[in-house]
Design a protein around this motif. Structure first.
Motif, PDB file in Angstrom:
ATOM      1  N   ARG A 148      -6.719  32.826   8.371  1.00  0.00           N
ATOM      2  CA  ARG A 148      -7.519  31.605   8.518  1.00  0.00           C
ATOM      3  C   ARG A 148      -8.855  31.976   9.130  1.00  0.00           C
ATOM      4  NH1 ARG A 148      -4.317  29.014  11.478  1.00  0.00           N
ATOM      5  NH2 ARG A 148      -3.275  27.879   9.815  1.00  0.00           N
ATOM      6  N   PRO A 149      -9.985  31.547   8.517  1.00  0.00           N
ATOM      7  CA  PRO A 149     -11.295  31.901   9.052  1.00  0.00           C
ATOM      8  C   PRO A 149     -11.492  31.359  10.463  1.00  0.00           C
ATOM      9  CG  PRO A 149     -11.469  30.983   6.838  1.00  0.00           C
ATOM     10  CD  PRO A 149     -10.069  30.756   7.294  1.00  0.00           C
ATOM     11  N   ALA A 150     -12.318  32.070  11.219  1.00  0.00           N
ATOM     12  CA  ALA A 150     -12.636  31.600  12.565  1.00  0.00           C
ATOM     13  C   ALA A 150     -13.359  30.264  12.497  1.00  0.00           C
ATOM     14  CB  ALA A 150     -13.496  32.642  13.277  1.00  0.00           C
ATOM     15  N   GLY A 151     -13.120  29.388  13.493  1.00  0.00           N
ATOM     16  CA  GLY A 151     -13.814  28.118  13.563  1.00  0.00           C
ATOM     17  C   GLY A 151     -13.151  26.993  12.814  1.00  0.00           C
ATOM     18  N   THR A 152     -11.920  27.140  12.358  1.00  0.00           N
ATOM     19  CA  THR A 152     -11.224  26.072  11.644  1.00  0.00           C
ATOM     20  C   THR A 152     -10.687  25.030  12.617  1.00  0.00           C
ATOM     21  OG1 THR A 152     -10.584  27.517   9.828  1.00  0.00           O
ATOM     22  CG2 THR A 152      -9.310  25.516  10.113  1.00  0.00           C
ATOM     23  N   THR A 153     -10.963  23.769  12.331  1.00  0.00           N
ATOM     24  CA  THR A 153     -10.424  22.669  13.123  1.00  0.00           C
ATOM     25  C   THR A 153      -9.729  21.692  12.188  1.00  0.00           C
ATOM     26  OG1 THR A 153     -12.537  21.486  12.971  1.00  0.00           O
ATOM     27  CG2 THR A 153     -12.178  22.850  14.924  1.00  0.00           C
ATOM     28  N   PHE A 154      -8.821  20.897  12.746  1.00  0.00           N
ATOM     29  CA  PHE A 154      -8.032  19.961  11.967  1.00  0.00           C
ATOM     30  C   PHE A 154      -8.213  18.546  12.524  1.00  0.00           C
ATOM     31  CE2 PHE A 154      -5.781  23.186   9.662  1.00  0.00           C
ATOM     32  CZ  PHE A 154      -5.702  24.251  10.554  1.00  0.00           C
ATOM     33  N   GLU A 155      -8.046  17.574  11.637  1.00  0.00           N
ATOM     34  CA  GLU A 155      -8.099  16.171  12.043  1.00  0.00           C
ATOM     35  C   GLU A 155      -7.053  15.380  11.257  1.00  0.00           C
ATOM     36  OE1 GLU A 155     -12.195  14.383  12.422  1.00  0.00           O
ATOM     37  OE2 GLU A 155     -12.566  16.107  11.120  1.00  0.00           O
ATOM     38  N   PHE A 156      -6.592  14.310  11.862  1.00  0.00           N
ATOM     39  CA  PHE A 156      -5.770  13.347  11.143  1.00  0.00           C
ATOM     40  C   PHE A 156      -6.209  11.953  11.556  1.00  0.00           C
ATOM     41  CE2 PHE A 156      -3.620  14.037  15.150  1.00  0.00           C
ATOM     42  CZ  PHE A 156      -3.211  12.773  15.519  1.00  0.00           C
ATOM     43  N   GLY A 157      -5.931  10.974  10.706  1.00  0.00           N
ATOM     44  CA  GLY A 157      -6.330   9.609  11.019  1.00  0.00           C
ATOM     45  C   GLY A 157      -5.787   8.634  10.006  1.00  0.00           C
ATOM     46  N   GLY A 158      -6.289   7.417  10.071  1.00  0.00           N
ATOM     47  CA  GLY A 158      -5.846   6.370   9.159  1.00  0.00           C
ATOM     48  C   GLY A 158      -5.767   5.038   9.863  1.00  0.00           C
ATOM     49  N   PHE A 159      -4.987   4.130   9.317  1.00  0.00           N
ATOM     50  CA  PHE A 159      -4.759   2.851   9.994  1.00  0.00           C
ATOM     51  C   PHE A 159      -3.490   2.192   9.469  1.00  0.00           C
ATOM     52  CE2 PHE A 159      -8.007   1.687   6.675  1.00  0.00           C
ATOM     53  CZ  PHE A 159      -7.223   0.873   5.886  1.00  0.00           C
ATOM     54  N   ILE A 160      -2.975   1.279  10.272  1.00  0.00           N
ATOM     55  CA  ILE A 160      -1.879   0.401   9.882  1.00  0.00           C
ATOM     56  C   ILE A 160      -2.493  -0.975   9.640  1.00  0.00           C
ATOM     57  CG2 ILE A 160       0.310  -0.646  10.527  1.00  0.00           C
ATOM     58  CD1 ILE A 160       0.424   2.390  10.116  1.00  0.00           C
ATOM     59  N   LYS A 161      -2.253  -1.554   8.466  1.00  0.00           N
ATOM     60  CA  LYS A 161      -2.855  -2.851   8.124  1.00  0.00           C
ATOM     61  C   LYS A 161      -1.781  -3.792   7.583  1.00  0.00           C
ATOM     62  CE  LYS A 161      -6.934  -4.773   5.760  1.00  0.00           C
ATOM     63  NZ  LYS A 161      -6.400  -5.872   4.938  1.00  0.00           N
ATOM     64  N   PHE A 162      -1.644  -4.913   8.260  1.00  0.00           N
ATOM     65  CA  PHE A 162      -0.710  -5.960   7.841  1.00  0.00           C
ATOM     66  C   PHE A 162      -1.521  -7.120   7.270  1.00  0.00           C
ATOM     67  CE2 PHE A 162       1.154 -10.080   9.163  1.00  0.00           C
ATOM     68  CZ  PHE A 162       2.267 -10.081   8.337  1.00  0.00           C
ATOM     69  N   ASP A 163      -1.221  -7.522   6.028  1.00  0.00           N
ATOM     70  CA  ASP A 163      -1.915  -8.628   5.369  1.00  0.00           C
ATOM     71  C   ASP A 163      -0.950  -9.779   5.123  1.00  0.00           C
ATOM     72  OD1 ASP A 163      -4.768  -7.673   4.457  1.00  0.00           O
ATOM     73  OD2 ASP A 163      -3.445  -5.986   4.066  1.00  0.00           O
ATOM     74  N   ALA A 164      -1.408 -10.985   5.392  1.00  0.00           N
ATOM     75  CA  ALA A 164      -0.636 -12.192   5.101  1.00  0.00           C
ATOM     76  C   ALA A 164      -1.581 -13.231   4.514  1.00  0.00           C
ATOM     77  CB  ALA A 164       0.030 -12.730   6.366  1.00  0.00           C
ATOM     78  N   MET A 165      -1.214 -13.796   3.361  1.00  0.00           N
ATOM     79  CA  MET A 165      -2.134 -14.721   2.688  1.00  0.00           C
ATOM     80  C   MET A 165      -1.372 -15.814   1.954  1.00  0.00           C
ATOM     81  SD  MET A 165      -3.197 -11.993  -0.258  1.00  0.00           S
ATOM     82  CE  MET A 165      -2.935 -10.648   0.902  1.00  0.00           C
ATOM     83  N   THR A 166      -2.024 -16.953   1.835  1.00  0.00           N
ATOM     84  CA  THR A 166      -1.530 -18.053   1.016  1.00  0.00           C
ATOM     85  C   THR A 166      -2.600 -18.364  -0.024  1.00  0.00           C
ATOM     86  OG1 THR A 166      -0.179 -19.003   2.771  1.00  0.00           O
ATOM     87  CG2 THR A 166      -0.840 -20.464   0.987  1.00  0.00           C
ATOM     88  N   THR A 167      -2.181 -18.407  -1.301  1.00  0.00           N
ATOM     89  CA  THR A 167      -3.111 -18.548  -2.420  1.00  0.00           C
ATOM     90  C   THR A 167      -2.782 -19.794  -3.227  1.00  0.00           C
ATOM     91  OG1 THR A 167      -3.252 -16.138  -2.566  1.00  0.00           O
ATOM     92  CG2 THR A 167      -4.054 -17.392  -4.461  1.00  0.00           C
ATOM     93  N   THR A 168      -3.815 -20.498  -3.649  1.00  0.00           N
ATOM     94  CA  THR A 168      -3.667 -21.623  -4.567  1.00  0.00           C
ATOM     95  C   THR A 168      -4.534 -21.352  -5.788  1.00  0.00           C
ATOM     96  OG1 THR A 168      -3.248 -23.212  -2.789  1.00  0.00           O
ATOM     97  CG2 THR A 168      -3.970 -24.091  -4.911  1.00  0.00           C
ATOM     98  N   THR A 169      -3.934 -21.390  -6.980  1.00  0.00           N
ATOM     99  CA  THR A 169      -4.673 -21.184  -8.227  1.00  0.00           C
ATOM    100  C   THR A 169      -4.498 -22.413  -9.110  1.00  0.00           C
ATOM    101  OG1 THR A 169      -2.747 -19.867  -8.921  1.00  0.00           O
ATOM    102  CG2 THR A 169      -4.717 -18.670  -8.311  1.00  0.00           C
ATOM    103  N   SER A 170      -5.583 -22.806  -9.769  1.00  0.00           N
ATOM    104  CA  SER A 170      -5.601 -24.058 -10.510  1.00  0.00           C
ATOM    105  C   SER A 170      -4.868 -23.992 -11.841  1.00  0.00           C
ATOM    106  CB  SER A 170      -7.049 -24.475 -10.767  1.00  0.00           C
ATOM    107  OG  SER A 170      -7.709 -23.514 -11.578  1.00  0.00           O
ATOM    108  N   ASP A 171      -4.790 -22.798 -12.434  1.00  0.00           N
ATOM    109  CA  ASP A 171      -4.282 -22.688 -13.808  1.00  0.00           C
ATOM    110  C   ASP A 171      -3.066 -21.784 -13.932  1.00  0.00           C
ATOM    111  OD1 ASP A 171      -6.707 -24.032 -14.095  1.00  0.00           O
ATOM    112  OD2 ASP A 171      -7.067 -23.178 -16.065  1.00  0.00           O
ATOM    113  N   GLY A 172      -2.149 -21.898 -12.998  1.00  0.00           N
ATOM    114  CA  GLY A 172      -0.946 -21.082 -13.047  1.00  0.00           C
ATOM    115  C   GLY A 172      -0.944 -20.035 -11.949  1.00  0.00           C
ATOM    116  N   LYS A 173       0.128 -19.277 -11.880  1.00  0.00           N
ATOM    117  CA  LYS A 173       0.341 -18.320 -10.797  1.00  0.00           C
ATOM    118  C   LYS A 173      -0.049 -16.909 -11.227  1.00  0.00           C
ATOM    119  CE  LYS A 173       4.593 -17.230  -9.781  1.00  0.00           C
ATOM    120  NZ  LYS A 173       5.986 -17.281  -9.268  1.00  0.00           N
ATOM    121  N   ILE A 174      -0.662 -16.158 -10.303  1.00  0.00           N
ATOM    122  CA  ILE A 174      -0.899 -14.737 -10.536  1.00  0.00           C
ATOM    123  C   ILE A 174       0.457 -14.029 -10.525  1.00  0.00           C
ATOM    124  CG2 ILE A 174      -1.995 -12.642  -9.644  1.00  0.00           C
ATOM    125  CD1 ILE A 174      -4.098 -14.399  -8.338  1.00  0.00           C
TER     126      ILE A 174
END
Length: 467
Positions: free
Chosen positions: A104-130
């Motif tokens: 492994r070359p000199a000077g190598t560094t590592f990182e990790f990351g991300g996120f946890i995302k919770f979505d909640a939604m109520t939808t109304t459509t005029s011409d039928g359901k998605i």
């Protein structure tokens, strides 16, 4: 009188032996210890000589630890890649030795990351359901807004909860012996292509397939791999609760490419694909998979404390079998800061054959005529958004987006999208760093070439923690 034999417990005998043996062997132990100390001193002298020779050969300062690793230069601090607020952890030095002989070359560094995302939604459509298990149930997907024939429209309301946009990333940064930098980055989420067909359902386990978002390596000015198209300006995207928000007016594309950047200029050759609408839409839109020439992009960028401004160009060749056509598009976008608490973000794009790059492929790149010849379709779209920070922890956003397409109804028929628009407003509260709780109200409308239209209303909330 009967005599009784004296019986000593085994423990007493063992203790007696243990106290006598050391006394008898004391002189032997002292001699052995002196011999071992002499051997260890000789070994230490040899080790010191070996380390001194290594320091002289590698240039290590006298007295410095041979295992010390210099801190990476500030230039190695990674740039933010995710456009949805994913933050990566601080740089983590390599746990194993680097340099010659380590692989492994000199000077190598590592990182990790991300996120946890919770979505909640109520939808109304005029011409039928998605349809359940499709992208429109997870986020605003303009082409999914239902439009029904007269007399068949039925208003529907339904709710969805999911965590499919949670993601994680891993990155490495390396400084080579000649001072160049190599960066590798990979990111994935659980979107699964927006379909339950590949993994599980919502009946019991709610399992979802892993989706590759980014996978690229950058060496100096060159980038190779999959990431955002050079034709897309991710820095202009608004701060939304929805995955993208003003989707129909947004250039959005992530694909494999080879990119070169020099100062404010960047150029790329990217994965080509032609989407085709059959004559009079008698069958479903399809991908030709016949392309031979990559899509070509160029971008110029200016930025400062005031924000940023950028112009991008796109050139494409379309192919369906032996039939070819050409197309091109322009996109102007940016962000303008209005003091410390406000900014305006915008994008305006259009051209011939912009189809799959605009609004999640809201329209097709091309259409076939009665003879089977291919023609590029023109499209235009844009958005404008205002962001205001009420306090360091509370912010709000207001956005409007629209797209329109110049369809030739004599070729496309009347069932293709002619226009789409949406409006949304949100409030996002951050009770702790990198922790967001938000709510968003949106309204959208899609109109077909034959004049029929359908609308969508949605209340969308999320909880998001970036790490």
């Amino acid at each position: 009188m009967k005599k009784t034999a004296l019986a000593l417990p085994p423990l007493v005998l063992a203790l007696a032996v243990a106290t006598c043996v050391p006394a008898a062997a004391q002189e032997l132990d002292v001699a052995a210890i002196h011999l071992r100390l002499t051997q260890m001193e000789d070994e230490m002298q040899a080790l010191r000589a070996l380390l001194a020779g290594h320091a002289e050969a590698t240039g290590t300062a006298a007295g410095a630890s041979p295992h010390a690793t210099a801190a990476p230069p500030a230039a190695l601090a990674p740039a933010t890649v995710s456009t949805s607020g994913a933050s990566r952890s601080a740089v983590v030095p390599a746990a194993t030795p680097t340099g010659a002989g380590s692989g492994r070359p000199a000077g190598t560094t590592f990182e990790f990351g991300g996120f946890i995302k919770f979505d909640a939604m109520t939808t109304t459509t005029s011409d039928g359901k998605i349809a359940d298990g499709t992208p429109g149930r997870l986020f605003y997907f303009p082409g999914a807004t239902p439009v029904a024939e007269p007399g068949q429209a039925r208003r529907r309301t339904y709710s969805d909860l999911h965590a499919q946009f949670s993601r994680f990333s891993f990155a490495t940064d390396t400084t080579t012996d000649n001072g160049n930098t190599i960066k590798a980055y990979i990111e994935a989420d659980m979107y699964g292509g927006g379909s339950h067909a590949f993994a599980g359902n919502e009946t019991i386990t709610n399992t979802y397939a892993l989706t590759l978002r980014h996978a690229y390596v950058r060496y100096g000015n060159w980038l190779a791999g999959q990431t955002w198209s050079n034709f897309q300006d991710t820095a202009a995207l608004p701060d939304m609760v929805d995955f993208t928000g003003p989707s129909e007016g947004t250039v959005f594309n992530r694909q494999a490419q080879l990119r070169y950047t020099q100062g404010p200029w960047s150029f790329s050759v990217e994965n080509p694909q032609t989407t085709v609408t059959p004559y009079l839409s008698r069958s479903a839109r399809f991908n030709s998979d016949d392309n031979r020439v990559p899509d070509i992009t160029a971008r110029w960028l200016a930025r400062g404390d005031w924000g940023h401004f950028t112009v991008a160009g796109l050139a494409r060749q379309f192919r369906n079998g032996a039939d070819t056509a050409a197309g091109g598009a322009l996109s102007v976008s940016g962000r303008f800061n209005l003091g410390q608490n406000d900014d305006i973000r915008y994008m305006l794009s259009g051209g011939s054959g912009i189809g799959r790059y605009l609004g999640f492929a809201l329209a097709s790149d091309t259409v076939l005529d009665a003879d089977g010849d291919m023609h590029a379709l023109r499209g235009y779209g844009g958005f404008v958004a205002w962001r205001h920070a009420f306090t360091p922890r509370l912010r709000g956003n207001l956005a409007y987006s629209a797209a329109a397409f110049d369809n030739d109804a004599m070729r496309t028929g009347g069932l293709v999208t002619r226009t789409s628009q949406s409006f949304r407003i949100n409030m996002i509260y951050s009770p702790a760093p990198r922790f967001d709780v938000g709510g968003e109200i949106s309204w959208a409308q899609r109109r077909l070439e034959n004049g029929l239209e359908g609308d969508l209303q949605r209340i969308h909330t999320h909880v998001k923690y970036s790490f």
